[in-house]
Design a protein around this motif. Structure first.
Motif: not given
Length: 202
Positions: A176-202
């Motif tokens: 059950r925890t593994g399935r939740a893990m997969a859902g969280n990984l996929f959800g955040v990966a999809r969010a980062l695809q839609e709104r990717p992080l930019g380069p770190p501020s220097r």
């Protein structure tokens, strides 16, 4: 979307791997989301000691693994627990990934940015949370985003006991925890695809 599972068992193929079996629950859920998943058993490869992405010795297989890392939006490090710690194979993999700290993409972002990572752990002794913390911390240092509850484990500690493949106790929770893990990984990966992080501020 692609995912890479690096199984850090000490057992060479074709020996059954408890760690790979539990990781399979996460893989199954990711595949249901349409993710293309590849599983690598690191101990089957010749991964030389070092902290660079290039080959260290003739026949060093790490550059091929590095290419797979760069092709994957999701990374799962799967490790057994030995003496309460990640396997020596997992440590070797993380040491080679250290080189990614200084690698950037064409806009100056660390190459691990906009990629997510999680951890799978098995063992017949306690220490799962320590292993999860060590591996998650290293992956975050490298630049991966580690979502909340991006892990699952199966342990019957304290003390020695049966292996995951030989024991039904605790499996329902781990799955059950593994399935939740997969859902969280996929959800955040999809969010980062839609709104990717930019380069770190220097």
């Amino acid at each position: 979307m692609r995912a890479l599972v690096v199984n850090c068992t000490l057992k060479r193929s074709p020996d059954p791997s408890n760690t790979e079996a539990l990781a399979g629950v996460v893989v199954e859920r990711l595949e249901k989301e349409g993710v293309e998943v590849e599983v690598v058993r690191a101990v089957d490869l010749d991964i030389a000691p070092g902290v660079v992405s290039e080959a260290v010795t003739a026949g060093d297989d790490w550059p091929g693994v590095h290419e797979k890392l760069l092709r994957s939006e999701i990374l799962i490090i799967a490790s057994p627990t030995w003496l309460g710690r990640p396997s020596s194979v997992a440590q070797r993999v993380l040491e080679r990934m250290d080189a990614m700290l200084s690698e950037t993409d064409d806009v100056g972002r660390p190459v691990a940015y906009n990629r997510v990572a999680g951890v799978v752990v098995t063992g017949n002794e306690d220490g799962a949370h320590h292993v999860i913390s060590e591996i998650s911390g290293a992956l975050a240092d490298i630049g991966y985003t580690v979502p909340g509850q991006a892990w699952t484990y199966w342990h019957l500690g304290p003390g020695p006991g049966p292996d995951y493949l030989d024991e039904e106790r605790g499996r329902e929770w781990a799955h059950r925890t593994g399935r939740a893990m997969a859902g969280n990984l996929f959800g955040v990966a999809r969010a980062l695809q839609e709104r990717p992080l930019g380069p770190p501020s220097r």
